[in-house]
Motif scaffolding. Sequence first.
Motif, PDB file in Angstrom:
ATOM      1  N   TYR A 219       0.845  -1.025  -0.029  1.00 51.10           N
ATOM      2  CA  TYR A 219      -0.010  -0.102   0.142  1.00 51.10           C
ATOM      3  C   TYR A 219       0.745   1.191   0.027  1.00 51.10           C
ATOM      4  CZ  TYR A 219      -3.529   3.325   1.544  1.00 51.10           C
ATOM      5  OH  TYR A 219      -4.355   4.533   1.551  1.00 51.10           O
ATOM      6  N   HIS A 220       1.967   1.288   0.687  1.00 53.63           N
ATOM      7  CA  HIS A 220       2.671   2.424   1.063  1.00 53.63           C
ATOM      8  C   HIS A 220       3.732   2.426  -0.164  1.00 53.63           C
ATOM      9  CE1 HIS A 220       0.880   3.991   4.285  1.00 53.63           C
ATOM     10  NE2 HIS A 220       0.927   2.915   5.040  1.00 53.63           N
ATOM     11  N   LEU A 221       4.321   1.387  -0.407  1.00 51.85           N
ATOM     12  CA  LEU A 221       5.363   1.388  -1.591  1.00 51.85           C
ATOM     13  C   LEU A 221       4.992   1.533  -2.909  1.00 51.85           C
ATOM     14  CD1 LEU A 221       7.914  -0.581   0.493  1.00 51.85           C
ATOM     15  CD2 LEU A 221       7.877   2.163   0.338  1.00 51.85           C
ATOM     16  N   GLY A 222       3.583   1.010  -2.874  1.00 49.06           N
ATOM     17  CA  GLY A 222       3.047   0.736  -4.557  1.00 49.06           C
ATOM     18  C   GLY A 222       3.793  -0.541  -5.080  1.00 49.06           C
ATOM     19  N   THR A 223       4.153  -1.310  -4.569  1.00 55.73           N
ATOM     20  CA  THR A 223       4.777  -2.690  -4.950  1.00 55.73           C
ATOM     21  C   THR A 223       3.949  -3.990  -5.146  1.00 55.73           C
ATOM     22  OG1 THR A 223       5.431  -3.249  -2.619  1.00 55.73           O
ATOM     23  CG2 THR A 223       6.895  -2.045  -3.970  1.00 55.73           C
ATOM     24  N   ARG A 224       2.438  -3.810  -5.338  1.00 48.99           N
ATOM     25  CA  ARG A 224       1.552  -4.794  -5.271  1.00 48.99           C
ATOM     26  C   ARG A 224       1.964  -5.619  -6.300  1.00 48.99           C
ATOM     27  NH1 ARG A 224      -4.145  -2.422  -5.654  1.00 48.99           N
ATOM     28  NH2 ARG A 224      -3.509  -1.564  -3.595  1.00 48.99           N
ATOM     29  N   PRO A 225       1.776  -7.193  -6.158  1.00 51.89           N
ATOM     30  CA  PRO A 225       1.577  -7.794  -4.919  1.00 51.89           C
ATOM     31  C   PRO A 225       3.093  -8.315  -4.372  1.00 51.89           C
ATOM     32  CG  PRO A 225       1.693  -9.228  -6.912  1.00 51.89           C
ATOM     33  CD  PRO A 225       1.934  -7.827  -7.320  1.00 51.89           C
ATOM     34  N   THR A 226       4.040  -7.791  -4.476  1.00 44.18           N
ATOM     35  CA  THR A 226       5.295  -8.422  -4.299  1.00 44.18           C
ATOM     36  C   THR A 226       5.464  -8.378  -2.593  1.00 44.18           C
ATOM     37  OG1 THR A 226       6.391  -7.483  -5.901  1.00 44.18           O
ATOM     38  CG2 THR A 226       7.829  -8.157  -4.354  1.00 44.18           C
ATOM     39  N   GLY A 227       4.842  -7.358  -2.002  1.00 41.74           N
ATOM     40  CA  GLY A 227       4.985  -7.297  -0.414  1.00 41.74           C
ATOM     41  C   GLY A 227       4.275  -8.392   0.076  1.00 41.74           C
ATOM     42  N   VAL A 228       2.912  -8.772  -0.437  1.00 43.53           N
ATOM     43  CA  VAL A 228       1.960  -9.798   0.108  1.00 43.53           C
ATOM     44  C   VAL A 228       2.846 -11.095  -0.149  1.00 43.53           C
ATOM     45  CG1 VAL A 228       0.078 -10.976  -0.140  1.00 43.53           C
ATOM     46  CG2 VAL A 228       0.099  -8.555  -0.102  1.00 43.53           C
ATOM     47  N   ILE A 229       3.242 -11.486  -1.376  1.00 44.38           N
ATOM     48  CA  ILE A 229       3.831 -12.634  -1.656  1.00 44.38           C
ATOM     49  C   ILE A 229       5.310 -12.934  -0.734  1.00 44.38           C
ATOM     50  CG2 ILE A 229       5.440 -13.864  -3.115  1.00 44.38           C
ATOM     51  CD1 ILE A 229       3.609 -12.546  -5.396  1.00 44.38           C
ATOM     52  N   VAL A 230       6.071 -11.710  -0.634  1.00 41.17           N
ATOM     53  CA  VAL A 230       7.146 -11.868   0.348  1.00 41.17           C
ATOM     54  C   VAL A 230       6.814 -12.137   1.713  1.00 41.17           C
ATOM     55  CG1 VAL A 230       9.220 -10.686   1.532  1.00 41.17           C
ATOM     56  CG2 VAL A 230       8.708 -10.728  -1.182  1.00 41.17           C
ATOM     57  N   GLY A 231       5.718 -11.260   2.119  1.00 38.78           N
ATOM     58  CA  GLY A 231       5.300 -11.693   3.706  1.00 38.78           C
ATOM     59  C   GLY A 231       4.750 -13.118   3.914  1.00 38.78           C
ATOM     60  N   VAL A 232       4.017 -13.641   2.957  1.00 38.46           N
ATOM     61  CA  VAL A 232       3.479 -14.778   3.074  1.00 38.46           C
ATOM     62  C   VAL A 232       4.381 -16.025   3.099  1.00 38.46           C
ATOM     63  CG1 VAL A 232       2.229 -16.820   1.785  1.00 38.46           C
ATOM     64  CG2 VAL A 232       1.282 -14.602   2.072  1.00 38.46           C
ATOM     65  N   ILE A 233       5.706 -15.920   2.182  1.00 37.46           N
ATOM     66  CA  ILE A 233       6.681 -16.653   2.378  1.00 37.46           C
ATOM     67  C   ILE A 233       7.419 -16.618   3.479  1.00 37.46           C
ATOM     68  CG2 ILE A 233       8.876 -17.223   1.311  1.00 37.46           C
ATOM     69  CD1 ILE A 233       7.615 -16.432  -1.353  1.00 37.46           C
ATOM     70  N   LEU A 234       7.901 -15.376   4.057  1.00 35.42           N
ATOM     71  CA  LEU A 234       8.721 -15.209   5.418  1.00 35.42           C
ATOM     72  C   LEU A 234       7.875 -15.764   6.823  1.00 35.42           C
ATOM     73  CD1 LEU A 234      10.435 -11.683   5.071  1.00 35.42           C
ATOM     74  CD2 LEU A 234      11.283 -13.834   4.900  1.00 35.42           C
ATOM     75  N   GLY A 235       6.484 -15.264   6.593  1.00 37.39           N
ATOM     76  CA  GLY A 235       5.716 -15.962   7.625  1.00 37.39           C
ATOM     77  C   GLY A 235       5.503 -17.263   7.774  1.00 37.39           C
ATOM     78  N   THR A 236       5.640 -18.083   6.563  1.00 36.79           N
ATOM     79  CA  THR A 236       5.524 -19.436   6.484  1.00 36.79           C
ATOM     80  C   THR A 236       6.689 -20.158   6.870  1.00 36.79           C
ATOM     81  OG1 THR A 236       3.799 -19.478   4.743  1.00 36.79           O
ATOM     82  CG2 THR A 236       4.999 -21.640   4.967  1.00 36.79           C
ATOM     83  N   VAL A 237       7.830 -19.582   6.293  1.00 44.35           N
ATOM     84  CA  VAL A 237       9.151 -20.241   6.860  1.00 44.35           C
ATOM     85  C   VAL A 237       9.540 -19.958   8.074  1.00 44.35           C
ATOM     86  CG1 VAL A 237      11.565 -19.959   6.522  1.00 44.35           C
ATOM     87  CG2 VAL A 237      10.086 -20.018   4.486  1.00 44.35           C
ATOM     88  N   GLY A 238       9.287 -18.677   8.577  1.00 46.91           N
ATOM     89  CA  GLY A 238       9.392 -18.393  10.016  1.00 46.91           C
ATOM     90  C   GLY A 238       8.622 -19.276  11.135  1.00 46.91           C
ATOM     91  N   GLY A 239       7.368 -19.311  10.638  1.00 44.56           N
ATOM     92  CA  GLY A 239       6.372 -20.120  11.594  1.00 44.56           C
ATOM     93  C   GLY A 239       6.649 -21.540  11.502  1.00 44.56           C
ATOM     94  N   LEU A 240       6.981 -22.248  10.281  1.00 46.08           N
ATOM     95  CA  LEU A 240       7.258 -23.424  10.290  1.00 46.08           C
ATOM     96  C   LEU A 240       8.615 -24.048  10.944  1.00 46.08           C
ATOM     97  CD1 LEU A 240       6.322 -24.764   6.537  1.00 46.08           C
ATOM     98  CD2 LEU A 240       5.051 -25.288   8.785  1.00 46.08           C
ATOM     99  N   TYR A 241       9.513 -23.187  11.025  1.00 45.72           N
ATOM    100  CA  TYR A 241      10.643 -23.134  11.752  1.00 45.72           C
ATOM    101  C   TYR A 241      10.328 -23.320  13.248  1.00 45.72           C
ATOM    102  CZ  TYR A 241      15.131 -22.355  13.980  1.00 45.72           C
ATOM    103  OH  TYR A 241      16.213 -22.508  14.971  1.00 45.72           O
ATOM    104  N   ASN A 242       9.604 -22.415  13.714  1.00 47.81           N
ATOM    105  CA  ASN A 242       9.410 -22.377  15.030  1.00 47.81           C
ATOM    106  C   ASN A 242       8.564 -23.723  15.502  1.00 47.81           C
ATOM    107  OD1 ASN A 242       9.300 -21.177  17.869  1.00 47.81           O
ATOM    108  ND2 ASN A 242       7.251 -20.443  17.210  1.00 47.81           N
ATOM    109  N   PHE A 243       7.428 -23.974  14.530  1.00 48.21           N
ATOM    110  CA  PHE A 243       6.675 -25.224  14.922  1.00 48.21           C
ATOM    111  C   PHE A 243       7.347 -26.208  14.915  1.00 48.21           C
ATOM    112  CE2 PHE A 243       3.800 -28.558  13.492  1.00 48.21           C
ATOM    113  CZ  PHE A 243       2.884 -28.246  14.289  1.00 48.21           C
ATOM    114  N   ILE A 244       8.494 -26.578  13.889  1.00 48.24           N
ATOM    115  CA  ILE A 244       9.203 -27.779  13.895  1.00 48.24           C
ATOM    116  C   ILE A 244      10.073 -27.746  15.102  1.00 48.24           C
ATOM    117  CG2 ILE A 244      10.976 -28.955  12.830  1.00 48.24           C
ATOM    118  CD1 ILE A 244       9.531 -28.267  10.207  1.00 48.24           C
ATOM    119  N   ARG A 245      10.608 -26.696  15.582  1.00 49.63           N
ATOM    120  CA  ARG A 245      11.639 -26.611  16.875  1.00 49.63           C
ATOM    121  C   ARG A 245      10.522 -26.944  17.774  1.00 49.63           C
ATOM    122  NH1 ARG A 245      12.414 -22.805  20.404  1.00 49.63           N
ATOM    123  NH2 ARG A 245      11.434 -21.395  19.351  1.00 49.63           N
TER     124      ARG A 245
END
Length: 99
Positions: free
Chosen positions: A44-70
């Motif tokens: 919204y603020h940088l006008g980079t649609r949909p890159t931010g959402v895609i990066v956010g989903v990937i980072l959230g999934t990787v980080g969340g799964l790392y914590n979940f598996i640990r």
Amino acid sequence: MTEHRKNDNESRQGWSPVYRYAGMGLELGAAITGFTLVGVWADYHLGTRPTGVIVGVILGTVGGLYNFIREALALSRQQSKPTTKPGDADRRDNHRPKS
């Protein structure tokens, strides 16, 4: 291991595994949702649609799964620990009648 992490792990040991698994699932969902919302904000603020959402989903999934598996591995190790102390088996054998 830091003192904070050690105290946190000790306080979680008394919890029922059901609550720990539920908490793990909520943490995974919160990580994905939180990073996705940060991606929406960035788009919204940088006008980079949909890159931010895609990066956010990937980072959230990787980080969340790392914590979940640990956490799942730690819970598995905790549940598979023997309940007797190393010398207990020897003491029980000494009291058995010899045949």
